[in-house]
Design a protein around this motif. Structure first.
Motif, PDB file in Angstrom:
ATOM      1  N   GLY A 256       1.185  -1.512  -0.183  1.00 15.22           N
ATOM      2  CA  GLY A 256       0.254  -0.024   0.010  1.00 15.22           C
ATOM      3  C   GLY A 256       0.945   1.155   0.044  1.00 15.22           C
ATOM      4  N   GLY A 257       2.448   1.372  -0.119  1.00 16.64           N
ATOM      5  CA  GLY A 257       2.789   2.363   0.107  1.00 16.64           C
ATOM      6  C   GLY A 257       4.063   1.983   1.104  1.00 16.64           C
ATOM      7  N   MET A 258       4.534   2.945   2.240  1.00 16.14           N
ATOM      8  CA  MET A 258       5.347   3.891   2.554  1.00 16.14           C
ATOM      9  C   MET A 258       4.735   3.835   4.176  1.00 16.14           C
ATOM     10  SD  MET A 258       9.451   5.314   2.854  1.00 16.14           S
ATOM     11  CE  MET A 258       8.582   7.066   2.763  1.00 16.14           C
ATOM     12  N   THR A 259       4.903   3.540   5.208  1.00 15.48           N
ATOM     13  CA  THR A 259       4.469   3.510   5.722  1.00 15.48           C
ATOM     14  C   THR A 259       5.460   4.543   6.775  1.00 15.48           C
ATOM     15  OG1 THR A 259       3.629   2.146   6.956  1.00 15.48           O
ATOM     16  CG2 THR A 259       4.456   3.145   8.872  1.00 15.48           C
ATOM     17  N   ARG A 260       5.264   5.978   7.205  1.00 13.89           N
ATOM     18  CA  ARG A 260       5.683   7.225   7.660  1.00 13.89           C
ATOM     19  C   ARG A 260       5.659   7.296   9.469  1.00 13.89           C
ATOM     20  NH1 ARG A 260       6.765   8.829   2.879  1.00 13.89           N
ATOM     21  NH2 ARG A 260       5.224   8.567   0.740  1.00 13.89           N
ATOM     22  N   ASN A 261       6.924   7.502   9.442  1.00 11.09           N
ATOM     23  CA  ASN A 261       6.878   8.950  10.754  1.00 11.09           C
ATOM     24  C   ASN A 261       6.470   9.895  10.943  1.00 11.09           C
ATOM     25  OD1 ASN A 261       8.240   9.191  13.075  1.00 11.09           O
ATOM     26  ND2 ASN A 261      10.436   9.463  12.484  1.00 11.09           N
ATOM     27  N   PRO A 262       5.102  10.192  12.181  1.00 13.83           N
ATOM     28  CA  PRO A 262       4.459  10.904  12.216  1.00 13.83           C
ATOM     29  C   PRO A 262       5.418  11.956  12.539  1.00 13.83           C
ATOM     30  CG  PRO A 262       4.427   9.532  13.621  1.00 13.83           C
ATOM     31  CD  PRO A 262       5.219   8.496  13.087  1.00 13.83           C
ATOM     32  N   TRP A 263       6.805  11.752  13.110  1.00 12.88           N
ATOM     33  CA  TRP A 263       7.561  13.029  13.961  1.00 12.88           C
ATOM     34  C   TRP A 263       8.339  13.932  12.067  1.00 12.88           C
ATOM     35  CZ3 TRP A 263       8.175  14.627  18.392  1.00 12.88           C
ATOM     36  CH2 TRP A 263       7.434  13.519  19.611  1.00 12.88           C
ATOM     37  N   ASN A 264       8.202  13.135  11.278  1.00 13.11           N
ATOM     38  CA  ASN A 264       8.477  13.776  10.307  1.00 13.11           C
ATOM     39  C   ASN A 264       8.473  12.948   8.738  1.00 13.11           C
ATOM     40  OD1 ASN A 264       9.743  14.658   7.510  1.00 13.11           O
ATOM     41  ND2 ASN A 264      12.095  13.756   8.173  1.00 13.11           N
ATOM     42  N   PRO A 265       7.458  12.917   8.185  1.00 13.69           N
ATOM     43  CA  PRO A 265       5.942  11.854   7.317  1.00 13.69           C
ATOM     44  C   PRO A 265       7.012  12.188   5.999  1.00 13.69           C
ATOM     45  CG  PRO A 265       4.448  13.665   8.605  1.00 13.69           C
ATOM     46  CD  PRO A 265       6.246  14.287   9.034  1.00 13.69           C
ATOM     47  N   GLY A 277       4.804   1.326  14.874  1.00  9.35           N
ATOM     48  CA  GLY A 277       5.272   2.267  15.669  1.00  9.35           C
ATOM     49  C   GLY A 277       4.628   3.245  15.264  1.00  9.35           C
ATOM     50  N   SER A 278       4.269   3.776  13.753  1.00 13.17           N
ATOM     51  CA  SER A 278       4.160   4.685  13.628  1.00 13.17           C
ATOM     52  C   SER A 278       2.242   5.523  14.542  1.00 13.17           C
ATOM     53  CB  SER A 278       3.532   4.775  12.169  1.00 13.17           C
ATOM     54  OG  SER A 278       2.891   6.176  11.336  1.00 13.17           O
ATOM     55  N   ALA A 279       1.391   4.192  14.334  1.00  7.43           N
ATOM     56  CA  ALA A 279       0.264   4.368  14.624  1.00  7.43           C
ATOM     57  C   ALA A 279      -0.084   4.921  16.218  1.00  7.43           C
ATOM     58  CB  ALA A 279      -1.286   2.769  14.831  1.00  7.43           C
ATOM     59  N   THR A 280       0.950   3.930  16.925  1.00  6.07           N
ATOM     60  CA  THR A 280       0.480   4.083  18.213  1.00  6.07           C
ATOM     61  C   THR A 280       1.598   5.962  18.693  1.00  6.07           C
ATOM     62  OG1 THR A 280       1.126   2.008  18.563  1.00  6.07           O
ATOM     63  CG2 THR A 280       2.212   2.733  20.845  1.00  6.07           C
ATOM     64  N   ALA A 281       2.588   5.678  17.825  1.00  9.00           N
ATOM     65  CA  ALA A 281       3.630   7.051  18.656  1.00  9.00           C
ATOM     66  C   ALA A 281       2.551   8.473  18.568  1.00  9.00           C
ATOM     67  CB  ALA A 281       4.447   7.635  17.650  1.00  9.00           C
ATOM     68  N   ALA A 282       1.547   8.209  17.435  1.00 11.74           N
ATOM     69  CA  ALA A 282       0.455   9.340  16.790  1.00 11.74           C
ATOM     70  C   ALA A 282      -0.990   9.562  17.497  1.00 11.74           C
ATOM     71  CB  ALA A 282       0.217   9.292  15.205  1.00 11.74           C
ATOM     72  N   LEU A 572      14.151  10.961  32.721  1.00 13.33           N
ATOM     73  CA  LEU A 572      14.792  11.945  31.825  1.00 13.33           C
ATOM     74  C   LEU A 572      13.046  12.585  31.470  1.00 13.33           C
ATOM     75  CD1 LEU A 572      15.806   8.860  29.259  1.00 13.33           C
ATOM     76  CD2 LEU A 572      16.996  10.902  30.733  1.00 13.33           C
ATOM     77  N   ASP A 573      11.937  12.166  31.534  1.00 16.46           N
ATOM     78  CA  ASP A 573      10.656  13.481  31.552  1.00 16.46           C
ATOM     79  C   ASP A 573      10.248  13.288  30.435  1.00 16.46           C
ATOM     80  OD1 ASP A 573       8.399  14.682  33.256  1.00 16.46           O
ATOM     81  OD2 ASP A 573       9.982  16.271  32.424  1.00 16.46           O
ATOM     82  N   VAL A 574      10.643  12.678  28.919  1.00 20.84           N
ATOM     83  CA  VAL A 574      10.795  13.196  27.784  1.00 20.84           C
ATOM     84  C   VAL A 574       9.579  12.153  27.066  1.00 20.84           C
ATOM     85  CG1 VAL A 574      12.972  13.899  27.074  1.00 20.84           C
ATOM     86  CG2 VAL A 574      12.575  11.601  26.887  1.00 20.84           C
ATOM     87  N   ALA A 575       9.153  11.610  27.688  1.00 20.67           N
ATOM     88  CA  ALA A 575       7.919  10.737  27.353  1.00 20.67           C
ATOM     89  C   ALA A 575       6.387  10.911  27.247  1.00 20.67           C
ATOM     90  CB  ALA A 575       7.841   9.272  27.990  1.00 20.67           C
ATOM     91  N   ASP A 576       6.087  12.709  27.040  1.00 19.37           N
ATOM     92  CA  ASP A 576       4.962  12.803  26.682  1.00 19.37           C
ATOM     93  C   ASP A 576       4.725  13.561  25.888  1.00 19.37           C
ATOM     94  OD1 ASP A 576       3.598  11.544  29.017  1.00 19.37           O
ATOM     95  OD2 ASP A 576       3.407  13.122  30.221  1.00 19.37           O
ATOM     96  N   ARG A 577       5.574  13.743  24.864  1.00 16.35           N
ATOM     97  CA  ARG A 577       6.010  14.684  24.187  1.00 16.35           C
ATOM     98  C   ARG A 577       5.297  14.271  22.806  1.00 16.35           C
ATOM     99  NH1 ARG A 577      11.082  18.535  22.501  1.00 16.35           N
ATOM    100  NH2 ARG A 577      10.202  18.969  19.789  1.00 16.35           N
ATOM    101  N   ARG A 578       4.493  14.747  22.399  1.00 17.20           N
ATOM    102  CA  ARG A 578       4.108  14.386  21.185  1.00 17.20           C
ATOM    103  C   ARG A 578       4.176  14.167  19.671  1.00 17.20           C
ATOM    104  NH1 ARG A 578      -2.503  16.589  23.549  1.00 17.20           N
ATOM    105  NH2 ARG A 578      -2.053  14.674  25.634  1.00 17.20           N
ATOM    106  N   PRO A 579       3.677  13.726  18.597  1.00 16.92           N
ATOM    107  CA  PRO A 579       4.190  14.557  16.510  1.00 16.92           C
ATOM    108  C   PRO A 579       3.985  15.586  16.919  1.00 16.92           C
ATOM    109  CG  PRO A 579       3.398  12.380  17.629  1.00 16.92           C
ATOM    110  CD  PRO A 579       3.731  12.874  18.760  1.00 16.92           C
ATOM    111  N   PRO A 580       4.416  16.563  15.342  1.00 15.81           N
ATOM    112  CA  PRO A 580       3.436  17.426  15.348  1.00 15.81           C
ATOM    113  C   PRO A 580       2.288  16.857  14.880  1.00 15.81           C
ATOM    114  CG  PRO A 580       5.470  17.928  14.688  1.00 15.81           C
ATOM    115  CD  PRO A 580       5.855  16.069  15.106  1.00 15.81           C
ATOM    116  N   ILE A 581       2.096  16.314  13.963  1.00 19.46           N
ATOM    117  CA  ILE A 581       1.097  15.512  13.167  1.00 19.46           C
ATOM    118  C   ILE A 581      -0.103  15.448  13.985  1.00 19.46           C
ATOM    119  CG2 ILE A 581       1.238  12.805  13.078  1.00 19.46           C
ATOM    120  CD1 ILE A 581       0.623  13.040  10.828  1.00 19.46           C
ATOM    121  N   ALA A 582       0.474  14.814  14.757  1.00 19.93           N
ATOM    122  CA  ALA A 582      -0.858  14.679  16.401  1.00 19.93           C
ATOM    123  C   ALA A 582      -2.189  15.726  16.108  1.00 19.93           C
ATOM    124  CB  ALA A 582      -0.550  14.027  17.424  1.00 19.93           C
TER     125      ALA A 582
END
Length: 582
Positions: A256-265, A277-282, A572-582
């Motif tokens: 169906g194509g190429m699955t994309r990274n929500p931080w940089n599609p 990975g992509s769906a959970t991150a987004a 580390l406190d970095v887990a809550d940051r969300r990708p821009p596409i979200a």
């Protein structure tokens, strides 16, 4: 990469109608194409492919019996073996004298109040599993509403990310309604009750297309569910659909194509558990299921910023999953938090006679467990060339937790050579594609793609394969000695020998987000020459993307790894940051 031993009857492999265009007839598969048989020049040429040298007299000795050897191979190829037929031999990660981790046989999650339900659907979608489970149990939100939130996000963002191969809204809402009916009756099935998830599209789902990401199988519809599908359903989890994977569990390119990274599609999500990975991150699901043969959970977690747990080999049944490498495939959760992975693994864990490599071993986890006394090590070479500032900061953060972290070492062995085992098993799992020339129908045909790898694997030596198995035992002994001195090893998942070594020994690995880097768009991952690459960065504008760190532990000792992971995640406190596409 990925998994084995379906319990159902998979659709038969595609049958070719003739040789692919441009491909010469195969004289071994079709002896009539070479009626004279092998000659001295053929033997000499084969020596160059195998890295050996024989004398003219030795070559002459072979001529009389090589034809019988070839005929035996051709006769065996006449028996078609479907993907669900396992190997007679099986891998067991336990060495003689193995003792299970000394821990209480219980599982206990956070008991904290989840707090009020957010007003924002987005905030609800990104909430960690302990909060989602708490809201559902208390009646603050229904599974139907939560499922609707994720289905709406899939409709809006799924096509942009190409991360779902199939969405099952009717089934999802029906399962959500069933969970809500139980909740109203005062019944809760456990930590995943009413929680919607995405399932990598190599697990059989009855009546639902399971295409393995590959063109020859895109219309494959199994008539049974994989073992873990049944376990998740029994736990009250809600199936949203099938997440994408790179074709036959490699990379992020599928039919169906190429699955994309929500931080940089603009770049791929890495693979092979790309869609998970992509769906959970987004925030398109509460959690997802991935598989790993060699980096297929850890690599997309690194690329997409998710948290993945690759359990000890044999802990989770692979029955009903596509087999890539019987002695390597593993199943694990991909989530947005460390405790989330423990919640999912508590449901997936358990023996299954349908998987010949299944091992009956209890899962120990206590969210309140401290980290005092944990022995932590690191490999200095893993933090040398190739390691980032985020990697070094993560190591310092472990020290700042008050733990003594000491340098450790592994024997100087050719760990990368073990990858030839993967090539051989994978080529055997999909032999029909090579022999029937239907491998040409796969979209991705570059040098590092499966079709080329499967073809080259025919030239691997069976003697070398046996010797690789013996080398593997040496590596098992090396890691056994390592984890006799430490409880957890910390390091970048890609640098150093641990990605290859731990996958071949079956040791568990937790990969969690550790920070962020600025990077140009990266290319496709590749697997070859005894190493795995996550893709080189091209020139161009940079994007802020996540970077992770890996924690490895002793066999069946995920509890220690998870305890340190939870403490490190909080520090580390970095887990809550969300990708821009979200």
């Amino acid at each position: 990469m990925t998994q084995p031993l379906p319990s159902g009857d998979p659709a038969p492999g595609p049958q070719a109608t003739g040789p692919a265009a441009g491909r010469a007839p195969d004289p071994v598969a079709n002896p009539a194409a070479n009626p004279v048989g092998p000659g001295l020049d053929d033997i000499a040429a084969a020596e160059r492919l195998l890295g050996v040298t024989y004398t003219p007299a030795e070559r002459a000795q072979m001529l009389d019996n090589l034809e019988g050897q070839i005929a035996s191979a051709v006769a065996r190829r006449g028996v078609r073996l479907s993907n669900d037929v396992p190997m007679a031999s099986r891998f067991d990660p336990r060495l003689p004298g193995f003792r299970p981790p000394a821990a209480p046989g219980r599982v206990r999650f956070s008991a904290a109040d989840p707090g009020p339900l957010p007003d924002s659907d987005t905030d609800i979608a990104f909430a960690p599993l302990p909060r989602l489970a708490g809201w559902i149990a208390r009646g603050a939100i229904t599974s139907r509403r939560l499922t609707g939130i994720y289905l709406a996000r899939i409709a809006a963002l799924g096509p942009k990310l190409e991360c779902f191969a199939t969405v099952t809204p009717d089934l999802a809402l029906a399962e959500a309604d069933a969970a809500d009916a139980l909740t109203r009756a005062g019944v809760n099935l456990g930590p995943l009750h009413g929680i919607p998830y995405g399932l990598k599209d190599l697990f059989d789902t009855r009546g639902i297309t399971t295409g393995w990401g590959a063109e020859p199988f895109r219309d494959r519809v199994p008539d049974r569910d994989a073992a873990i599908v049944g376990r998740l359903r029994a736990a009250g989890a809600v199936l949203l659909g099938k997440t994408t994977l790179g074709a036959l569990a490699y990379n992020d390119i599928w039919y169906g194509g190429m699955t994309r990274n929500p931080w940089n599609p603009d770049e791929g999500a890495s693979g092979s558990s790309a869609g998970s990975g992509s769906a959970t991150a987004a925030g398109l699901c509460a959690f997802s299921i991935g598989t790993e043969t060699l980096g297929s959970i850890t690599s997309p977690c690194q690329r997409n910023g998710t948290t993945g747990l690759r359990p000890t080999f044999g802990r989770v049944s692979r029955a009903g999953a596509m087999a890539l490498c019987w002695s390597l495939d593993k199943i694990g959760p991909m989530c947005r938090g460390v405790e989330d992975t423990a919640m999912v693994l508590s449901v997936l864990n358990g023996p299954d006679p349908a998987d010949r490599s299944s091992i009956d071993m209890p899962f120990h986890f206590d969210a309140a467990r401290g980290i005092e006394g944990l022995r932590v090590g690191y490999l200095p070479e893993a933090f040398a060339e190739g390691a980032t500032a985020v990697d070094h900061a993560a190591l310092e953060a472990v020290r700042d937790l008050g733990l003594e972290v000491r340098a450790v070492s592994l024997p100087d062995l050719p760990y990368g050579s073990l990858i030839n085992v993967l090539y051989a098993e994978a080529a055997a799992a999909f032999e029909d594609l090579t022999l029937d020339n239907t491998d040409d129908t796969l979209t991705w045909q570059e040098d590092g793609a499966w079709p080329n790898t499967f073809r080259k694997a025919r030239f691997l030596s069976a003697v070398d394969h046996v010797q690789l198995d013996r080398l593997r035992y040496r590596v098992m002994e090396a890691l056994d000695a390592l984890f006799a001195d430490i409880d957890v090893l910390v390091g970048p998942f890609m640098t150093g020998p641990m990605l290859v070594a731990s996958n071949f020994t079956g040791h568990p690995c937790l990969h969690l987000r550790a920070g962020f880097i600025d990077s140009p768009t990266r290319g496709k991952a590749s697997l070859g020459s005894g190493k795995l690459s996550t893709g080189e960065a091209a020139d161009g504008p940079t994007h802020t993307v996540p970077q992770g760190i890996s924690l490895w532990g002793g066999l069946f000792d995920e509890g220690a790894v998870l305890a340190l992971g939870m403490a490190l995640e909080a520090a580390l406190d970095v887990a809550d940051r969300r990708p821009p596409i979200a």
